[in-house]
Every structure is written in C-alpha cells, then in structure tokens.
Design a protein around this motif. Structure first.
Motif, PDB file in Angstrom:
ATOM      1  N   THR A 249      -2.860  10.009 -35.519  1.00  0.00           N
ATOM      2  CA  THR A 249      -1.566  10.503 -36.549  1.00  0.00           C
ATOM      3  C   THR A 249      -1.608   9.412 -37.645  1.00  0.00           C
ATOM      4  OG1 THR A 249      -0.280   8.442 -35.254  1.00  0.00           O
ATOM      5  CG2 THR A 249      -0.057  10.905 -34.501  1.00  0.00           C
ATOM      6  N   ILE A 250      -1.186   9.955 -38.599  1.00  0.00           N
ATOM      7  CA  ILE A 250      -0.685   9.186 -39.928  1.00  0.00           C
ATOM      8  C   ILE A 250       0.773   9.584 -40.320  1.00  0.00           C
ATOM      9  CG2 ILE A 250      -2.959  10.122 -40.596  1.00  0.00           C
ATOM     10  CD1 ILE A 250      -1.731  12.543 -42.428  1.00  0.00           C
TER      11      ILE A 250
ATOM     12  N   ALA B  79      -5.032  11.254 -46.386  1.00  0.00           N
ATOM     13  CA  ALA B  79      -5.774  11.464 -45.269  1.00  0.00           C
ATOM     14  C   ALA B  79      -7.058  12.362 -45.542  1.00  0.00           C
ATOM     15  CB  ALA B  79      -5.152  11.814 -44.235  1.00  0.00           C
ATOM     16  N   ARG B  80      -6.662  13.585 -46.074  1.00  0.00           N
ATOM     17  CA  ARG B  80      -7.867  14.667 -46.384  1.00  0.00           C
ATOM     18  C   ARG B  80      -8.904  13.720 -47.323  1.00  0.00           C
ATOM     19  NH1 ARG B  80      -3.453  18.265 -46.329  1.00  0.00           N
ATOM     20  NH2 ARG B  80      -3.745  19.977 -45.087  1.00  0.00           N
ATOM     21  N   GLU B  81      -8.402  12.951 -48.443  1.00  0.00           N
ATOM     22  CA  GLU B  81      -9.358  12.328 -49.218  1.00  0.00           C
ATOM     23  C   GLU B  81     -10.158  11.428 -48.439  1.00  0.00           C
ATOM     24  OE1 GLU B  81      -7.213  10.189 -52.215  1.00  0.00           O
ATOM     25  OE2 GLU B  81      -6.255  12.010 -52.930  1.00  0.00           O
ATOM     26  N   PHE B  82      -9.751  10.789 -47.262  1.00  0.00           N
ATOM     27  CA  PHE B  82     -10.601   9.973 -46.479  1.00  0.00           C
ATOM     28  C   PHE B  82     -11.412  10.557 -45.617  1.00  0.00           C
ATOM     29  CE2 PHE B  82     -11.384   7.056 -42.758  1.00  0.00           C
ATOM     30  CZ  PHE B  82     -11.915   6.066 -43.412  1.00  0.00           C
ATOM     31  N   TYR B  83     -10.899  11.381 -44.703  1.00  0.00           N
ATOM     32  CA  TYR B  83     -11.422  12.187 -43.618  1.00  0.00           C
ATOM     33  C   TYR B  83     -12.350  12.998 -44.241  1.00  0.00           C
ATOM     34  CZ  TYR B  83      -9.477   9.434 -39.890  1.00  0.00           C
ATOM     35  OH  TYR B  83      -9.059   8.253 -39.347  1.00  0.00           O
ATOM     36  N   CYS B  84     -12.029  13.928 -44.958  1.00  0.00           N
ATOM     37  CA  CYS B  84     -13.007  14.994 -45.685  1.00  0.00           C
ATOM     38  C   CYS B  84     -13.662  14.483 -46.739  1.00  0.00           C
ATOM     39  CB  CYS B  84     -12.118  16.223 -46.094  1.00  0.00           C
ATOM     40  SG  CYS B  84     -11.362  16.864 -44.869  1.00  0.00           S
ATOM     41  N   GLY B  85     -13.178  13.581 -47.570  1.00  0.00           N
ATOM     42  CA  GLY B  85     -13.907  12.897 -48.833  1.00  0.00           C
ATOM     43  C   GLY B  85     -14.958  12.088 -48.422  1.00  0.00           C
TER      44      GLY B  85
ATOM     45  N   GLY C 210     -16.757  13.019 -44.808  1.00  0.00           N
ATOM     46  CA  GLY C 210     -17.399  14.118 -45.092  1.00  0.00           C
ATOM     47  C   GLY C 210     -17.165  15.308 -43.716  1.00  0.00           C
ATOM     48  N   LEU C 211     -15.936  15.019 -42.994  1.00  0.00           N
ATOM     49  CA  LEU C 211     -15.694  15.955 -41.978  1.00  0.00           C
ATOM     50  C   LEU C 211     -15.042  17.341 -42.650  1.00  0.00           C
ATOM     51  CD1 LEU C 211     -14.159  13.543 -39.387  1.00  0.00           C
ATOM     52  CD2 LEU C 211     -16.366  14.431 -39.611  1.00  0.00           C
ATOM     53  N   THR C 212     -15.172  18.421 -41.952  1.00  0.00           N
ATOM     54  CA  THR C 212     -14.694  19.616 -42.379  1.00  0.00           C
ATOM     55  C   THR C 212     -13.285  19.939 -41.826  1.00  0.00           C
ATOM     56  OG1 THR C 212     -16.984  20.290 -42.523  1.00  0.00           O
ATOM     57  CG2 THR C 212     -15.322  21.988 -42.592  1.00  0.00           C
ATOM     58  N   GLU C 213     -12.380  20.260 -42.722  1.00  0.00           N
ATOM     59  CA  GLU C 213     -10.978  20.784 -42.379  1.00  0.00           C
ATOM     60  C   GLU C 213     -11.124  22.281 -41.999  1.00  0.00           C
ATOM     61  OE1 GLU C 213      -6.458  21.363 -43.826  1.00  0.00           O
ATOM     62  OE2 GLU C 213      -7.850  20.205 -45.278  1.00  0.00           O
TER      63      GLU C 213
ATOM     64  N   GLY D 275     -18.451  18.075 -34.792  1.00  0.00           N
ATOM     65  CA  GLY D 275     -19.452  18.673 -34.024  1.00  0.00           C
ATOM     66  C   GLY D 275     -19.004  19.898 -33.458  1.00  0.00           C
ATOM     67  N   ASP D 276     -18.829  19.803 -32.050  1.00  0.00           N
ATOM     68  CA  ASP D 276     -18.553  21.026 -31.345  1.00  0.00           C
ATOM     69  C   ASP D 276     -16.917  20.755 -30.893  1.00  0.00           C
ATOM     70  OD1 ASP D 276     -19.020  19.233 -29.524  1.00  0.00           O
ATOM     71  OD2 ASP D 276     -20.025  20.715 -28.337  1.00  0.00           O
ATOM     72  N   ARG D 277     -16.394  19.791 -31.523  1.00  0.00           N
ATOM     73  CA  ARG D 277     -15.046  19.301 -31.001  1.00  0.00           C
ATOM     74  C   ARG D 277     -14.255  19.167 -32.275  1.00  0.00           C
ATOM     75  NH1 ARG D 277     -16.960  20.336 -26.930  1.00  0.00           N
ATOM     76  NH2 ARG D 277     -17.780  18.885 -25.093  1.00  0.00           N
ATOM     77  N   GLU D 278     -12.791  19.006 -31.843  1.00  0.00           N
ATOM     78  CA  GLU D 278     -11.952  19.067 -32.978  1.00  0.00           C
ATOM     79  C   GLU D 278     -11.087  17.645 -32.871  1.00  0.00           C
ATOM     80  OE1 GLU D 278      -9.007  22.293 -32.554  1.00  0.00           O
ATOM     81  OE2 GLU D 278     -10.693  23.886 -32.541  1.00  0.00           O
ATOM     82  N   VAL D 279     -10.702  17.202 -34.196  1.00  0.00           N
ATOM     83  CA  VAL D 279      -9.744  16.077 -34.186  1.00  0.00           C
ATOM     84  C   VAL D 279      -8.615  16.561 -35.000  1.00  0.00           C
ATOM     85  CG1 VAL D 279      -9.060  13.842 -35.414  1.00  0.00           C
ATOM     86  CG2 VAL D 279     -11.493  14.426 -34.319  1.00  0.00           C
ATOM     87  N   HIS D 280      -7.496  16.594 -34.414  1.00  0.00           N
ATOM     88  CA  HIS D 280      -6.099  16.801 -34.793  1.00  0.00           C
ATOM     89  C   HIS D 280      -5.599  15.676 -35.562  1.00  0.00           C
ATOM     90  CE1 HIS D 280      -5.988  20.534 -31.916  1.00  0.00           C
ATOM     91  NE2 HIS D 280      -6.956  20.596 -32.687  1.00  0.00           N
ATOM     92  N   VAL D 281      -5.118  15.918 -36.827  1.00  0.00           N
ATOM     93  CA  VAL D 281      -4.678  14.882 -37.611  1.00  0.00           C
ATOM     94  C   VAL D 281      -2.960  15.047 -37.601  1.00  0.00           C
ATOM     95  CG1 VAL D 281      -4.590  13.321 -39.834  1.00  0.00           C
ATOM     96  CG2 VAL D 281      -6.686  14.418 -38.848  1.00  0.00           C
ATOM     97  N   GLY D 282      -2.170  14.431 -36.913  1.00  0.00           N
ATOM     98  CA  GLY D 282      -0.949  14.816 -36.877  1.00  0.00           C
ATOM     99  C   GLY D 282       0.091  13.857 -37.524  1.00  0.00           C
TER     100      GLY D 282
END
Length: 122
Positions: free
Chosen positions: A12-13, A21-27, A30-33, A51-58
C-alpha cells in the motif's frame, strides 16, 4: 483441495500518491503496469506485472509502513547493479542477514514499504 500457487501480493501507498509510486516502481525499478479491472479503479492504486506474478499497489492512509517487517522480495540478476541504481536515486540500502545460496539486501521504498532484492548465487 490444495493451494496451487501465489497469484499476487499487495503493498500500500498513501491515497493520492499513485504518480510518485509509478515513478518509483515503473521508472526506477522498471516494472510494467498492467490494466486494473474497471470495477476496482475507483479504489485508487494500480497493478504491476512481476515475472509471472502480479503486485497490486493499493491505497491506504493511517499506516506506518516503516514499523513492519512485512515485505516483498524481488528475485533479481546483477544485485550489485541494483545496489548502484538505487543509490543513484537516493535509496539507502540495508544489509540483510546472510542466508545460504543467496546474496541479498533490503531497502524501504519512498512510502516506507520494506523491499528485498535477492539473487541466487552460482
């Protein structure tokens, strides 16, 4: 009847911090939204493919994320490169207790979530 795998994990954020959070996790990481279902979009947050899993940022307010040992551990290659990249973005790396067969370290994301980077030794 059995558990066959892990579908996703959630962190959570604070509410309204999605762009940071997108700037950190994607930027930085390098994770893909990935697309979040329309039925859940009003709740805020976003989803990531890892990878073959998901991380949900709530989103969640009133939580001191720095007080928990709960964390996600990302399996990586080039742990030294990750250490350098995080330092370049002002992220302090903390050494982890060694475990056989792996090199690892941890850090706190910009919201206080504990994160581990772990690489299997050859």
């Amino acid at each position: 009847m059995r558990i066959v795998g892990l579908h996703h994990a959630q962190i959570t954020i604070p509410r309204g911090a999605e762009e940071q959070a997108r700037e950190f996790y994607c930027g930085v990481l390098g994770l893909t939204e990935i697309e979040k279902p329309a039925s859940l979009r009003a709740r805020g947050g976003f989803w990531l493919q890892v990878g073959d899993r998901e991380v949900h940022v709530g989103t969640e307010d009133g939580v001191d994320r720095r007080k928990t040992k709960a964390h996600l551990a990302y399996q990586v290659t080039d742990l030294a490169g990750w250490r350098k990249k995080l330092a370049e973005h002002g992220i302090s790396v903390l050494e982890s207790i060694p475990i056989p067969g792996y090199d690892r370290f941890e850090f706190r994301d910009p919201f206080g979530n504990r994160v581990e980077m772990i690489e299997q030794k050859d």
